[in-house]
Design a protein around this motif. Structure first.
Motif, PDB file in Angstrom:
ATOM      1  N   CYS A  39       0.831  -1.214   0.000  1.00 34.79           N
ATOM      2  CA  CYS A  39       0.000   0.000   0.000  1.00 34.79           C
ATOM      3  C   CYS A  39       0.860   1.257   0.000  1.00 34.79           C
ATOM      4  CB  CYS A  39      -0.945   0.008   1.197  1.00 34.79           C
ATOM      5  SG  CYS A  39      -2.297  -1.181   1.027  1.00 34.79           S
ATOM      6  N   ASN A  45      -5.501   1.516  -1.518  1.00 38.79           N
ATOM      7  CA  ASN A  45      -6.330   1.685  -0.326  1.00 38.79           C
ATOM      8  C   ASN A  45      -6.208   3.084   0.264  1.00 38.79           C
ATOM      9  OD1 ASN A  45      -8.253   0.747   1.452  1.00 38.79           O
ATOM     10  ND2 ASN A  45      -6.757   0.022   2.929  1.00 38.79           N
ATOM     11  N   GLY A  46      -5.664   4.021  -0.498  1.00 40.81           N
ATOM     12  CA  GLY A  46      -5.597   5.401  -0.040  1.00 40.81           C
ATOM     13  C   GLY A  46      -4.644   5.642   1.096  1.00 40.81           C
ATOM     14  N   SER A 119      -6.406   8.823   5.030  1.00 43.22           N
ATOM     15  CA  SER A 119      -6.645   8.009   3.845  1.00 43.22           C
ATOM     16  C   SER A 119      -7.011   8.963   2.712  1.00 43.22           C
ATOM     17  CB  SER A 119      -7.779   7.026   4.100  1.00 43.22           C
ATOM     18  OG  SER A 119      -8.020   6.245   2.948  1.00 43.22           O
ATOM     19  N   SER A 123      -7.117   6.321  -4.901  1.00 45.94           N
ATOM     20  CA  SER A 123      -5.840   5.797  -4.422  1.00 45.94           C
ATOM     21  C   SER A 123      -4.667   6.270  -5.272  1.00 45.94           C
ATOM     22  CB  SER A 123      -5.883   4.271  -4.352  1.00 45.94           C
ATOM     23  OG  SER A 123      -6.158   3.723  -5.623  1.00 45.94           O
ATOM     24  N   ALA A 126      -2.955   9.298  -3.694  1.00 44.49           N
ATOM     25  CA  ALA A 126      -2.413   9.201  -2.331  1.00 44.49           C
ATOM     26  C   ALA A 126      -0.974   9.684  -2.235  1.00 44.49           C
ATOM     27  CB  ALA A 126      -2.529   7.778  -1.816  1.00 44.49           C
TER      28      ALA A 126
END
Length: 189
Positions: A39, A45-46, A119, A123, A126
């Motif tokens: 991630c 998943n931000g 978050s 995504s 991010a």
């Protein structure tokens, strides 16, 4: 004579099953750090990194590109705090350092420590939302009934993909009173 082979086969089967159980258990533990690494690298998943980014003086601002940044604040079910952003959305220029704040109020009758986890959506954005100063870098200690304004200074990297014109920064506030190193240090004084 078949009875001699049956215990041997059972013993072999039990051994294989035990190895499978231990292997699955180890794999389950390995998934958590592996997921976090993936991630962090991909921005899936931000998840954002929790590192402060130093904005360079004279950073180039793209005056032609305006991006809408939305702000969401949530308290975990265990938190008895009020938590709201000073603005629900702002329009910013790519590369320009901006500031908003979040107001937090401890509505409980005890000292509590909160930690905000960010978050970003989508995504793909991010890694392009950079926090220069953020309350999420620190544990927040509030006395009963106490309120505080918590600053957030950020900028959107001009390298944000051109097809992204809006991003959402969401914070979830968690009660970490039992785990707080700051609260333990204060109590030790």
């Amino acid at each position: 004579m078949k009875t001699d082979k049956a215990p041997s086969k059972n013993k072999t089967l039990v051994t294989k099953l035990l190895f499978a159980v231990v292997g699955m258990f180890a794999f389950g533990f390995a998934l958590v750090p592996l997921y976090d690494v993936i991630c962090d690298i991909t921005g899936l998943n931000g998840k954002t990194n929790n590192l402060a980014v130093q904005a360079e003086a004279g950073e180039i601002v793209d005056e032609t590109r305006e991006i809408t940044v939305q702000f969401i604040a949530r308290e975990n079910a265990d938190m008895d705090w009020g938590f709201v952003p000073s603005a629900t959305q702002v329009k910013v220029k790519a590369g320009e350092v901006n500031m908003i704040s979040y107001k937090v109020t401890n509505s409980s009758d005890r000292v509590m420590v909160g930690q905000a986890i960010p978050s970003v959506a989508p995504s793909a954005a991010a890694g392009h939302l950079n926090k220069v100063e953020c309350f999420c870098f620190e544990e927040q200690i509030l006395q009963p009934g106490e309120s505080a304004d918590m600053p957030l200074r950020f900028f959107v990297d001009p390298a944000l993909p051109a097809d992204i014109g809006k991003l959402t920064l969401s914070y979830t506030l968690y009660d970490i009173t039992e785990k707080s190193s700051k609260l333990k240090a204060l109590a030790a004084r």
